[in-house]
Motif scaffolding. Structure first.
Motif, PDB file in Angstrom:
ATOM      1  N   VAL A 114       0.890  -1.157   0.000  1.00 22.55           N
ATOM      2  CA  VAL A 114       0.000   0.000   0.000  1.00 22.55           C
ATOM      3  C   VAL A 114       0.929   1.208   0.000  1.00 22.55           C
ATOM      4  O   VAL A 114       1.645   1.437   0.967  1.00 22.55           O
ATOM      5  CB  VAL A 114      -1.000  -0.011   1.184  1.00 22.55           C
ATOM      6  CG1 VAL A 114      -0.321  -0.117   2.515  1.00 22.55           C
ATOM      7  CG2 VAL A 114      -1.943   1.179   1.116  1.00 22.55           C
ATOM      8  N   GLY A 115       0.969   1.903  -1.116  1.00 25.66           N
ATOM      9  CA  GLY A 115       1.952   2.978  -1.265  1.00 25.66           C
ATOM     10  C   GLY A 115       3.345   2.375  -1.263  1.00 25.66           C
ATOM     11  O   GLY A 115       3.642   1.455  -2.017  1.00 25.66           O
TER      12      GLY A 115
ATOM     13  N   GLU B 118      -7.394  -3.948   2.224  1.00 23.89           N
ATOM     14  CA  GLU B 118      -8.234  -2.873   2.745  1.00 23.89           C
ATOM     15  C   GLU B 118      -9.201  -3.345   3.830  1.00 23.89           C
ATOM     16  O   GLU B 118      -9.545  -2.587   4.730  1.00 23.89           O
ATOM     17  CB  GLU B 118      -8.991  -2.170   1.621  1.00 23.89           C
ATOM     18  CG  GLU B 118     -10.083  -3.001   0.984  1.00 23.89           C
ATOM     19  CD  GLU B 118     -10.795  -2.271  -0.136  1.00 23.89           C
ATOM     20  OE1 GLU B 118     -12.000  -1.991   0.028  1.00 23.89           O
ATOM     21  OE2 GLU B 118     -10.145  -1.983  -1.156  1.00 23.89           O
TER      22      GLU B 118
ATOM     23  N   ASP C 102      -7.124  -3.391   6.986  1.00 26.03           N
ATOM     24  CA  ASP C 102      -6.394  -2.153   7.255  1.00 26.03           C
ATOM     25  C   ASP C 102      -7.293  -1.183   8.026  1.00 26.03           C
ATOM     26  O   ASP C 102      -8.456  -0.972   7.646  1.00 26.03           O
ATOM     27  CB  ASP C 102      -5.955  -1.533   5.915  1.00 26.03           C
ATOM     28  CG  ASP C 102      -5.050  -0.331   6.097  1.00 26.03           C
ATOM     29  OD1 ASP C 102      -4.131  -0.398   6.932  1.00 26.03           O
ATOM     30  OD2 ASP C 102      -5.259   0.663   5.368  1.00 26.03           O
TER      31      ASP C 102
ATOM     32  N   GLN D 255      -7.198   1.942   8.120  1.00 23.72           N
ATOM     33  CA  GLN D 255      -7.522   3.116   7.306  1.00 23.72           C
ATOM     34  C   GLN D 255      -8.280   2.756   6.029  1.00 23.72           C
ATOM     35  O   GLN D 255      -8.693   3.636   5.280  1.00 23.72           O
ATOM     36  CB  GLN D 255      -6.238   3.869   6.958  1.00 23.72           C
ATOM     37  CG  GLN D 255      -5.481   4.341   8.193  1.00 23.72           C
ATOM     38  CD  GLN D 255      -4.078   4.830   7.848  1.00 23.72           C
ATOM     39  OE1 GLN D 255      -3.695   4.911   6.683  1.00 23.72           O
ATOM     40  NE2 GLN D 255      -3.311   5.179   8.872  1.00 23.72           N
TER      41      GLN D 255
ATOM     42  N   ARG E 239      -7.227   1.354   3.231  1.00 26.13           N
ATOM     43  CA  ARG E 239      -6.495   1.704   2.003  1.00 26.13           C
ATOM     44  C   ARG E 239      -6.438   0.506   1.049  1.00 26.13           C
ATOM     45  O   ARG E 239      -6.438  -0.644   1.474  1.00 26.13           O
ATOM     46  CB  ARG E 239      -5.061   2.129   2.345  1.00 26.13           C
ATOM     47  CG  ARG E 239      -5.005   3.335   3.275  1.00 26.13           C
ATOM     48  CD  ARG E 239      -3.600   3.616   3.722  1.00 26.13           C
ATOM     49  NE  ARG E 239      -3.158   2.549   4.642  1.00 26.13           N
ATOM     50  CZ  ARG E 239      -1.931   2.439   5.124  1.00 26.13           C
ATOM     51  NH1 ARG E 239      -0.995   3.297   4.767  1.00 26.13           N
ATOM     52  NH2 ARG E 239      -1.627   1.459   5.945  1.00 26.13           N
ATOM     53  N   ASP E 240      -6.404   0.828  -0.262  1.00 18.40           N
ATOM     54  CA  ASP E 240      -6.253  -0.211  -1.288  1.00 18.40           C
ATOM     55  C   ASP E 240      -4.875  -0.851  -1.178  1.00 18.40           C
ATOM     56  O   ASP E 240      -3.860  -0.170  -1.092  1.00 18.40           O
ATOM     57  CB  ASP E 240      -6.383   0.384  -2.697  1.00 18.40           C
ATOM     58  CG  ASP E 240      -7.817   0.606  -3.109  1.00 18.40           C
ATOM     59  OD1 ASP E 240      -8.708   0.145  -2.401  1.00 18.40           O
ATOM     60  OD2 ASP E 240      -8.018   1.252  -4.156  1.00 18.40           O
ATOM     61  N   HIS E 241      -4.855  -2.171  -1.204  1.00 14.46           N
ATOM     62  CA  HIS E 241      -3.609  -2.935  -1.173  1.00 14.46           C
ATOM     63  C   HIS E 241      -3.467  -3.715  -2.476  1.00 14.46           C
ATOM     64  O   HIS E 241      -4.456  -4.228  -3.011  1.00 14.46           O
ATOM     65  CB  HIS E 241      -3.609  -3.939  -0.016  1.00 14.46           C
ATOM     66  CG  HIS E 241      -3.416  -3.325   1.319  1.00 14.46           C
ATOM     67  ND1 HIS E 241      -4.299  -2.454   1.887  1.00 14.46           N
ATOM     68  CD2 HIS E 241      -2.411  -3.480   2.208  1.00 14.46           C
ATOM     69  CE1 HIS E 241      -3.877  -2.081   3.082  1.00 14.46           C
ATOM     70  NE2 HIS E 241      -2.724  -2.705   3.305  1.00 14.46           N
TER      71      HIS E 241
END
Length: 182
Positions: free
Chosen positions: A145-146, A164, A167, A169, A171-173
């Protein structure tokens, strides 16, 4: 009398050596002509040209671990499969049981993988993965992720929340690697 016997033996020995060397030279010349293609076993026909066997044999196969037909899979299914050891392969989800199943938000259907052997690994890029269903193998998945990397242990024969859905937060993984072992 001894001198005469020695004198007559020398020319006979020299003739014997000369004949032997002459016969050896002729035999060597015939062997050379046969190998060079000048004589074809005494049949009077010219020998066929000799071709190296290595020129007709297939070349050496060097394993680079790249996923076979990855370009075709990318074009048809929009899945990037990079490298692996051949023990984890993309499979049709209807092909049977015991498959690893991956759910991604961007895909309408599950993505399934067949696992064989004692262990395996496969690298890929599948964005927005949120769940993986394990099989009889101990399975770990690596996701990004990032710039952050995360690993998840997948429960055997049940769905595991990853990416996600695991997670805080949301977030897209991106799924980047699957590793399995018995």
């Amino acid at each position: 009398m001894k001198a005469r016997t020695a004198y007559t033996a020398k020319p006979q020995r020299n003739r014997f050596i000369g004949r032997t060397l002459g016969a050896a030279a002729v035999a060597g010349a015939l062997a050379w002509l046969t190998l060079a293609g000048g004589i074809s076993g005494g049949h009077g026909a010219k020998a066929e040209a000799v071709t190296p066997v290595a020129g007709e044999a297939p070349g050496y196969a060097v394993e680079d671990f790249n996923y076979p037909q990855a370009d075709k899979i990318l074009a048809e299914k929009n899945i990037v499969l990079k490298r692996g050891d051949g023990h984890i392969t993309l499979a049709d989800c209807a092909s049977g049981t015991g498959l690893l199943e991956v759910m991604a938000r961007d895909k309408d259907e599950k993505i399934c993988f067949k696992v064989v052997g004692d262990s395996g690994w496969l690298t890929m890029e599948i964005p927005a993965v949120f769940a993986v269903r394990g099989n009889d193998y101990a399975t770990q998945v690596d996701m990004t992720v990032g710039t952050e990397e995360k690993s998840f242990d997948i429960a055997k024969n049940t769905w595991t929340s990853v990416g996600e859905s695991a997670d805080e937060q949301g977030r897209d993984h991106m799924l980047v690697e699957i590793r399995t072992s018995k």
